[in-house]
Design a protein around this motif. Structure first.
Motif, mmCIF file in Angstrom:
data_model
loop_
_atom_site.group_PDB
_atom_site.id
_atom_site.type_symbol
_atom_site.label_atom_id
_atom_site.label_comp_id
_atom_site.label_asym_id
_atom_site.label_seq_id
_atom_site.Cartn_x
_atom_site.Cartn_y
_atom_site.Cartn_z
ATOM 1 N N MET A 1 9.194 3.589 -17.214
ATOM 2 C CA MET A 1 8.705 2.236 -17.037
ATOM 3 C C MET A 1 8.452 1.978 -15.547
ATOM 4 N N THR A 2 7.341 1.397 -15.246
ATOM 5 C CA THR A 2 6.967 1.102 -13.864
ATOM 6 C C THR A 2 7.472 -0.271 -13.450
ATOM 7 N N LEU A 3 8.163 -0.322 -12.315
ATOM 8 C CA LEU A 3 8.606 -1.598 -11.751
ATOM 9 C C LEU A 3 7.421 -2.229 -11.033
ATOM 10 N N LYS A 4 7.062 -3.433 -11.435
ATOM 11 C CA LYS A 4 5.923 -4.116 -10.820
ATOM 12 C C LYS A 4 6.443 -5.178 -9.844
ATOM 13 N N ALA A 5 6.073 -5.028 -8.589
ATOM 14 C CA ALA A 5 6.532 -5.941 -7.544
ATOM 15 C C ALA A 5 5.344 -6.390 -6.703
ATOM 16 N N ALA A 6 5.593 -7.372 -5.847
ATOM 17 C CA ALA A 6 4.545 -7.865 -4.951
ATOM 18 C C ALA A 6 5.145 -8.179 -3.587
ATOM 19 N N PHE A 7 4.308 -8.046 -2.589
ATOM 20 C CA PHE A 7 4.666 -8.443 -1.224
ATOM 21 C C PHE A 7 3.623 -9.455 -0.782
ATOM 22 N N ILE A 8 4.065 -10.627 -0.376
ATOM 23 C CA ILE A 8 3.158 -11.684 0.073
ATOM 24 C C ILE A 8 3.397 -11.922 1.563
ATOM 25 N N PHE A 9 2.310 -11.906 2.334
ATOM 26 C CA PHE A 9 2.443 -12.185 3.766
ATOM 27 C C PHE A 9 1.444 -13.258 4.184
ATOM 28 N N VAL A 10 1.734 -13.925 5.301
ATOM 29 C CA VAL A 10 0.871 -15.003 5.775
ATOM 30 C C VAL A 10 -0.028 -14.508 6.899
ATOM 31 N N SER A 11 -1.277 -14.991 6.842
ATOM 32 C CA SER A 11 -2.279 -14.679 7.855
ATOM 33 C C SER A 11 -3.262 -15.843 7.877
ATOM 34 N N ALA A 12 -3.578 -16.322 9.062
ATOM 35 C CA ALA A 12 -4.416 -17.516 9.198
ATOM 36 C C ALA A 12 -5.780 -17.375 8.531
ATOM 37 N N GLN A 13 -6.300 -16.175 8.437
ATOM 38 C CA GLN A 13 -7.635 -15.979 7.874
ATOM 39 C C GLN A 13 -7.603 -15.349 6.484
ATOM 40 N N ALA A 14 -6.475 -15.423 5.837
ATOM 41 C CA ALA A 14 -6.310 -14.769 4.535
ATOM 42 C C ALA A 14 -7.141 -15.415 3.432
ATOM 43 N N VAL A 15 -7.673 -14.560 2.594
ATOM 44 C CA VAL A 15 -8.319 -14.962 1.352
ATOM 45 C C VAL A 15 -7.663 -14.093 0.274
ATOM 46 N N PRO A 16 -6.743 -14.650 -0.502
ATOM 47 C CA PRO A 16 -5.952 -13.827 -1.429
ATOM 48 C C PRO A 16 -6.777 -12.968 -2.382
#
Length: 101
Positions: A1-16
């Motif tokens: 089974m694959t562990l699904k995770a996410a990393f979220i970071f902030v950047s002034a010019q980010a477009v998710p």
């Protein structure tokens, strides 16, 4: 089974929708997503719930208030943690708590 995770970071010019990448090692799949501010991070976190993500790690730009907002956004259905810097060098040595109120 694959562990699904996410990393979220902030950047002034980010477009998710654009600034998003996936690393899959076979047993761990990590989605990395950039956001502009806490409000955008809340929306992204909610969408990750629907994608089957079970853990979110937040960058050091998220202060304690930012961490609390993301936990509340996912209603504790995803484990949420954070890398810690009280004053992030990428944010002018300020906390996201100060910048994104």
């Amino acid at each position: 089974m694959t562990l699904k995770a996410a990393f979220i970071f902030v950047s002034a010019q980010a477009v998710p929708e654009t600034h998003r990448a996936l690393v899959n090692t076979g047993d761990v799949e990590v989605t990395t997503i950039a956001v502009k501010n806490y409000a955008q991070a809340e929306a992204v976190a909610k969408s990750l719930l629907a994608e089957g993500i079970i853990a979110i790690e937040l960058c050091a730009g998220f202060g304690t208030e930012g961490l609390a907002r993301i936990k509340q956004a996912v209603q504790n259905k995803i484990a949420v943690g954070a890398v810690r810097f009280d004053f992030h060098p990428g944010l002018g040595f300020k906390s996201g708590d100060e910048l994104f109120r």
